[in-house]
Write a protein that holds these residues in place. Structure first.
Motif, PDB file in Angstrom:
ATOM      1  N   SER A 192       0.824  -1.205   0.000  1.00 63.11           N
ATOM      2  CA  SER A 192       0.000   0.000   0.000  1.00 63.11           C
ATOM      3  C   SER A 192       0.859   1.255   0.000  1.00 63.11           C
ATOM      4  CB  SER A 192      -0.926  -0.015   1.219  1.00 63.11           C
ATOM      5  OG  SER A 192      -1.682   1.170   1.291  1.00 63.11           O
ATOM      6  N   THR A 193       1.945   1.223   0.779  1.00 67.82           N
ATOM      7  CA  THR A 193       2.850   2.385   0.809  1.00 67.82           C
ATOM      8  C   THR A 193       3.480   2.620  -0.559  1.00 67.82           C
ATOM      9  OG1 THR A 193       3.323   1.961   3.139  1.00 67.82           O
ATOM     10  CG2 THR A 193       4.881   3.348   1.932  1.00 67.82           C
ATOM     11  N   LEU A 194       3.892   1.545  -1.224  1.00 71.71           N
ATOM     12  CA  LEU A 194       4.506   1.678  -2.543  1.00 71.71           C
ATOM     13  C   LEU A 194       3.516   2.239  -3.561  1.00 71.71           C
ATOM     14  CD1 LEU A 194       6.853   1.233  -4.488  1.00 71.71           C
ATOM     15  CD2 LEU A 194       6.108  -1.152  -4.738  1.00 71.71           C
ATOM     16  N   ASP A 195       2.298   1.710  -3.564  1.00 73.85           N
ATOM     17  CA  ASP A 195       1.292   2.208  -4.512  1.00 73.85           C
ATOM     18  C   ASP A 195       0.987   3.683  -4.268  1.00 73.85           C
ATOM     19  OD1 ASP A 195       1.146  -0.262  -5.668  1.00 73.85           O
ATOM     20  OD2 ASP A 195      -0.589  -0.921  -4.490  1.00 73.85           O
ATOM     21  N   GLU A 196       0.860   4.051  -3.009  1.00 75.83           N
ATOM     22  CA  GLU A 196       0.551   5.448  -2.694  1.00 75.83           C
ATOM     23  C   GLU A 196       1.699   6.369  -3.086  1.00 75.83           C
ATOM     24  OE1 GLU A 196      -0.882   8.145   1.146  1.00 75.83           O
ATOM     25  OE2 GLU A 196      -0.431   6.005   1.373  1.00 75.83           O
ATOM     26  N   ALA A 197       2.934   5.915  -2.853  1.00 75.53           N
ATOM     27  CA  ALA A 197       4.089   6.743  -3.224  1.00 75.53           C
ATOM     28  C   ALA A 197       4.177   6.920  -4.730  1.00 75.53           C
ATOM     29  CB  ALA A 197       5.367   6.107  -2.682  1.00 75.53           C
ATOM     30  N   LEU A 198       3.926   5.862  -5.482  1.00 77.22           N
ATOM     31  CA  LEU A 198       3.946   5.980  -6.942  1.00 77.22           C
ATOM     32  C   LEU A 198       2.844   6.903  -7.429  1.00 77.22           C
ATOM     33  CD1 LEU A 198       4.644   2.268  -7.969  1.00 77.22           C
ATOM     34  CD2 LEU A 198       6.219   4.192  -8.134  1.00 77.22           C
ATOM     35  N   ARG A 199       1.679   6.804  -6.822  1.00 75.40           N
ATOM     36  CA  ARG A 199       0.564   7.638  -7.260  1.00 75.40           C
ATOM     37  C   ARG A 199       0.813   9.108  -6.955  1.00 75.40           C
ATOM     38  NH1 ARG A 199      -3.030   4.957  -5.041  1.00 75.40           N
ATOM     39  NH2 ARG A 199      -3.297   6.073  -3.078  1.00 75.40           N
ATOM     40  N   LYS A 200       1.271   9.400  -5.735  1.00 76.86           N
ATOM     41  CA  LYS A 200       1.532  10.793  -5.375  1.00 76.86           C
ATOM     42  C   LYS A 200       2.667  11.373  -6.202  1.00 76.86           C
ATOM     43  CE  LYS A 200      -0.152  10.632  -0.610  1.00 76.86           C
ATOM     44  NZ  LYS A 200       0.207  10.788   0.816  1.00 76.86           N
ATOM     45  N   GLY A 201       3.703  10.579  -6.410  1.00 72.23           N
ATOM     46  CA  GLY A 201       4.820  11.075  -7.211  1.00 72.23           C
ATOM     47  C   GLY A 201       4.420  11.360  -8.630  1.00 72.23           C
ATOM     48  N   GLY A 202       3.568  10.499  -9.196  1.00 71.07           N
ATOM     49  CA  GLY A 202       3.119  10.728 -10.566  1.00 71.07           C
ATOM     50  C   GLY A 202       2.281  11.975 -10.682  1.00 71.07           C
ATOM     51  N   ILE A 203       1.454  12.244  -9.659  1.00 73.90           N
ATOM     52  CA  ILE A 203       0.613  13.442  -9.707  1.00 73.90           C
ATOM     53  C   ILE A 203       1.451  14.703  -9.580  1.00 73.90           C
ATOM     54  CG2 ILE A 203      -1.211  14.666  -8.473  1.00 73.90           C
ATOM     55  CD1 ILE A 203      -2.434  11.995  -7.795  1.00 73.90           C
ATOM     56  N   GLU A 204       2.470  14.681  -8.699  1.00 72.29           N
ATOM     57  CA  GLU A 204       3.307  15.864  -8.525  1.00 72.29           C
ATOM     58  C   GLU A 204       4.107  16.162  -9.781  1.00 72.29           C
ATOM     59  OE1 GLU A 204       5.650  15.054  -5.152  1.00 72.29           O
ATOM     60  OE2 GLU A 204       4.005  15.241  -3.703  1.00 72.29           O
ATOM     61  N   GLU A 205       4.596  15.131 -10.450  1.00 72.36           N
ATOM     62  CA  GLU A 205       5.423  15.360 -11.627  1.00 72.36           C
ATOM     63  C   GLU A 205       4.621  15.915 -12.786  1.00 72.36           C
ATOM     64  OE1 GLU A 205       8.627  15.150 -12.116  1.00 72.36           O
ATOM     65  OE2 GLU A 205       9.056  14.599 -10.050  1.00 72.36           O
ATOM     66  N   THR A 206       3.364  15.563 -12.861  1.00 70.35           N
ATOM     67  CA  THR A 206       2.548  15.989 -14.002  1.00 70.35           C
ATOM     68  C   THR A 206       1.641  17.150 -13.665  1.00 70.35           C
ATOM     69  OG1 THR A 206       0.916  14.329 -13.384  1.00 70.35           O
ATOM     70  CG2 THR A 206       2.569  13.685 -15.004  1.00 70.35           C
ATOM     71  N   ASP A 207       1.875  17.787 -12.492  1.00 72.55           N
ATOM     72  CA  ASP A 207       1.054  18.937 -12.091  1.00 72.55           C
ATOM     73  C   ASP A 207      -0.428  18.597 -12.136  1.00 72.55           C
ATOM     74  OD1 ASP A 207       3.290  21.243 -13.687  1.00 72.55           O
ATOM     75  OD2 ASP A 207       3.252  20.505 -11.608  1.00 72.55           O
ATOM     76  N   LEU A 208      -0.745  17.525 -11.427  1.00 70.66           N
ATOM     77  CA  LEU A 208      -2.133  17.090 -11.301  1.00 70.66           C
ATOM     78  C   LEU A 208      -2.746  16.712 -12.637  1.00 70.66           C
ATOM     79  CD1 LEU A 208      -3.454  19.650  -8.681  1.00 70.66           C
ATOM     80  CD2 LEU A 208      -2.514  17.363  -8.288  1.00 70.66           C
ATOM     81  N   ALA A 209      -1.894  16.332 -13.583  1.00 71.71           N
ATOM     82  CA  ALA A 209      -2.419  15.846 -14.858  1.00 71.71           C
ATOM     83  C   ALA A 209      -2.860  14.405 -14.690  1.00 71.71           C
ATOM     84  CB  ALA A 209      -1.352  15.967 -15.943  1.00 71.71           C
ATOM     85  N   GLU A 210      -3.183  13.785 -15.782  1.00 72.00           N
ATOM     86  CA  GLU A 210      -3.660  12.403 -15.728  1.00 72.00           C
ATOM     87  C   GLU A 210      -2.541  11.498 -15.239  1.00 72.00           C
ATOM     88  OE1 GLU A 210      -5.644   9.016 -18.616  1.00 72.00           O
ATOM     89  OE2 GLU A 210      -5.041  10.980 -19.390  1.00 72.00           O
ATOM     90  N   ALA A 211      -2.837  10.624 -14.288  1.00 73.41           N
ATOM     91  CA  ALA A 211      -1.826   9.751 -13.709  1.00 73.41           C
ATOM     92  C   ALA A 211      -1.412   8.692 -14.707  1.00 73.41           C
ATOM     93  CB  ALA A 211      -2.382   9.088 -12.450  1.00 73.41           C
ATOM     94  N   PRO A 212      -0.201   8.116 -14.544  1.00 73.18           N
ATOM     95  CA  PRO A 212       0.226   7.037 -15.433  1.00 73.18           C
ATOM     96  C   PRO A 212      -0.750   5.878 -15.387  1.00 73.18           C
ATOM     97  CG  PRO A 212       2.065   7.846 -14.128  1.00 73.18           C
ATOM     98  CD  PRO A 212       0.839   8.506 -13.597  1.00 73.18           C
ATOM     99  N   SER A 213      -0.715   5.090 -16.457  1.00 74.40           N
ATOM    100  CA  SER A 213      -1.709   4.036 -16.597  1.00 74.40           C
ATOM    101  C   SER A 213      -1.596   2.976 -15.524  1.00 74.40           C
ATOM    102  CB  SER A 213      -1.556   3.377 -17.979  1.00 74.40           C
ATOM    103  OG  SER A 213      -0.232   2.866 -18.113  1.00 74.40           O
TER     104      SER A 213
END
Length: 593
Positions: A226-247
């Motif tokens: 769960s920690t890994l999934d959450e970290a990947l999700r938050k990191g993806g959102i920050e990098e894309t400026d709240l754009a669409e998350a990676p698939s």
């Protein structure tokens, strides 16, 4: 101390009475079916060191689940989630009671809680949640709720009895520091996201997880995963400026939409008028289904005339959900009508309904008459009548029979109405009024539609005029009909509508016996000519008839002259015929106006 292997073999082979004795000996509850009791005894006597609560099952690893399912003697194959679902169902439910047909008796909150435990999506109405749980039960059918026959089969030699799976040791606490593992996972995820600013593939994420596992981090554990999934999700959102998350990132579902006070008031109004929506919905489902989006949307918009704010999306969703639940309930009612009672409560409810059937029939005519043809309100009132007779309409077989009785009575009344002379006369009048109405103007069509809605008043008008005229329907009475309709706002004094109205009035008079059928005004023809035009046309037709008569000649001529004269005569006759045909064309053109 009792050997757990021998005790497990005994539990596999014991009958219901033997299992109860074991439960009493170990101070455990002995309620439930034989397989439910067997699973409870295995859980508390054989696997007492394991946390098999719903939360504990969610923390089990894949290989641990396989070993535990083998100890319980049920199917072991399947994905990680399927194994968790199977173990939970086996420990907490009875396979003979928890079937897709029994889910309808559960509330939405109960279905929501079960979807959460079974790791299913939690959004949607009750019907949506029910379908999801039913899908799990269908996929797990036969995989739980019963120990394998090979384990329950007794052997002649005690030594040849199947040896139970060795008790699975309780997983030891990880030697590594959990806090350190979480920090390492977060750091690795941030580094991974920074290297893939535009997203990543499945293979790249799998490689990251493999590297973490090789470093000794238990990423298969639920907290670490769960920690890994959450970290990947938050990191993806920050990098894309709240754009669409990676698939590969599964974004959590948005919370339930909060409505304004006005919308909440509209939803409360729908809840208060739910019987009215259901009554109208049954009429809709009689000819259509919720799977027809165009029909469904048209029906929802039609409720606007009844005071529902169907322009609000939340109101539309609420009505749509109500119709889906009603459709599922209607299907259950249709099936329950032709099946035997499944419980004592249902049998007694059907007995009460059959005793009240005659009373229901007696009140059905009064109910329909009291609502003046409004089937929606009549159906609601009939349901209230059933409740006053202590009918349990929550049982599908009872409510289905009640609505079937209502529909049958409505069909019988319609069939009887078609044999009524007054109804037949009105149908004949309406056919004359609406004949060829597509060629009329919009104003004339609206006038005919309005007259059709008030056809009873039109009949009373004609009857009153004929009674006062002592059975004559001359031009004076005809003019009186037209003037009276004009005084009421009907624009009927036109070339197309006046003949129709007078012809219908004549039919009413003939049907009621005031005038003879020969006195019914005829609808005027499409060609109108005066008397002088008729005389001129007759004179021209006579002249044409005289011109076509042959002329006798007695002169004797020579053969050559006779041939020449015949050729000349033929030419003259041809010219004369052409001129006559042209004359006839002119005459026909004049007749057409």
């Amino acid at each position: 101390m009792v050997d757990k292997g021998e005790l497990l073999s005994e539990l596999y082979q014991a009958r219901f009475d033997g299992l109860k004795e074991i439960a009493v000996a170990y101070n455990l509850p002995k309620t439930g079916s034989v397989e439910t009791l067997r699973a409870r005894l295995i859980q508390h006597l054989i696997l007492d060191e394991w946390d098999l609560s719903p939360e504990g099952i969610g923390n089990l690893m894949n290989n641990e689940l396989g070993e535990l399912l083998g100890v319980f003697g049920i199917k072991k194959s399947g994905s990680l989630r399927a194994r968790r679902q199977r173990l939970y169902l086996h420990l907490n439910h009875d396979a003979k009671r928890l079937i897709p047909e029994s889910l309808d008796s559960m509330t939405r909150d109960e279905l929501h809680a079960m979807c959460k435990i079974l790791e299913l999506p939690l959004s949607g109405a009750k019907q949506t949640l029910l379908v999801r749980v039913a899908g799990v039960l269908a996929s797990q059918d036969g995989g739980w709720g019963k120990v394998k026959k090979s384990l329950r089969r007794p052997r002649s030699n005690a030594k040849a009895l199947p040896s139970p799976a060795s008790p699975v040791p309780k997983p030891s606490e990880p030697k590594t520091n959990p806090t350190h593992d979480h920090e390492a996972v977060i750091e690795a995820a941030e580094h991974f996201v920074s290297e893939h600013p535009e997203g990543w593939t499945f293979e790249e994420e799998t490689e990251l997880r493999t590297e973490l596992a090789q470093e000794g981090i238990p990423i298969s554990k639920a907290p670490i995963a769960s920690t890994l999934d959450e970290a990947l999700r938050k990191g993806g959102i920050e990098e894309t400026d709240l754009a669409e998350a990676p698939s590969m990132v599964q974004v959590a579902e948005a919370g339930k939409e909060e409505h304004t006070l006005e919308v909440e008031a509209l939803l409360l109004d729908i809840k208060a008028r739910l019987p009215e929506i259901e009554a109208a919905g049954r009429d809709f489902l009689a000819v259509s289904t919720t799977s027809e989006p165009d029909d469904l949307q048209a029906f929802i918009q039609s409720l606007k005339s009844h005071g529902f704010a169907t322009d609000v999306p939340a109101v539309q969703d609420s009505i749509r959900t109500t119709l889906m639940d009603l459709e599922f309930r209607s299907e259950s009612e249709k099936q329950a009508i032709h099946t035997m009672p499944n419980s004592w409560r249902e049998r007694e409810a059907l007995r009460v309904f059959e005793n009240a059937r005659e009373s229901l029939r007696g009140q059905l005519d009064d109910t329909l008459a009291a609502h003046n043809g409004d089937l929606v309100k009549a159906r609601m009132a009939f349901e209230d009548v059933g409740r006053t007779m202590n009918l349990d309409l929550s049982i599908p077989s009872v409510s289905g029979r009640l609505h079937a009785l209502f529909d049958l009575h409505v069909d019988i009344n319609q069939a009887q109405a078609l044999q009524d002379p007054a109804i037949a006369r009105r149908n004949r009048i309406l056919r004359i009024l609406q004949h060829g109405a597509v060629h009329l103007s919009n104003t004339e069509r609206s006038t005919l539609d309005r007259l059709e809605r008030n056809i009873a008043a039109f009949e009373e008008l004609v009857e009153t005029i004929l009674e006062s005229s002592e059975g004559t329907f001359s031009e004076a009475q005809q003019a009186l009909v037209i003037r009276f309709l004009e005084s009421r706002g009907y624009e009927v004094n036109t070339v197309d509508l006046r003949p129709r109205i007078l012809a219908c009035a004549g039919i009413i008079g003939a049907e009621l016996g005031f005038i003879s059928p020969a006195e019914i005004p005829r609808i005027a023809p499409g060609i109108m000519i005066s008397d002088t035009q008729v005389d001129a046309i007759v004179a021209e037709l006579k002249a044409l008839a005289e011109a076509f008569k042959p002329v006798e000649r007695t002169e004797i001529t020579e053969p050559e002259m006779e041939i020449a004269s015949s050729v000349a005569d033929a030419s003259d006759r041809l010219k004369s015929a052409r001129s006559k045909i042209d004359h006839i064309d002119d005459l026909l053109a004049r007749l057409r106006g």
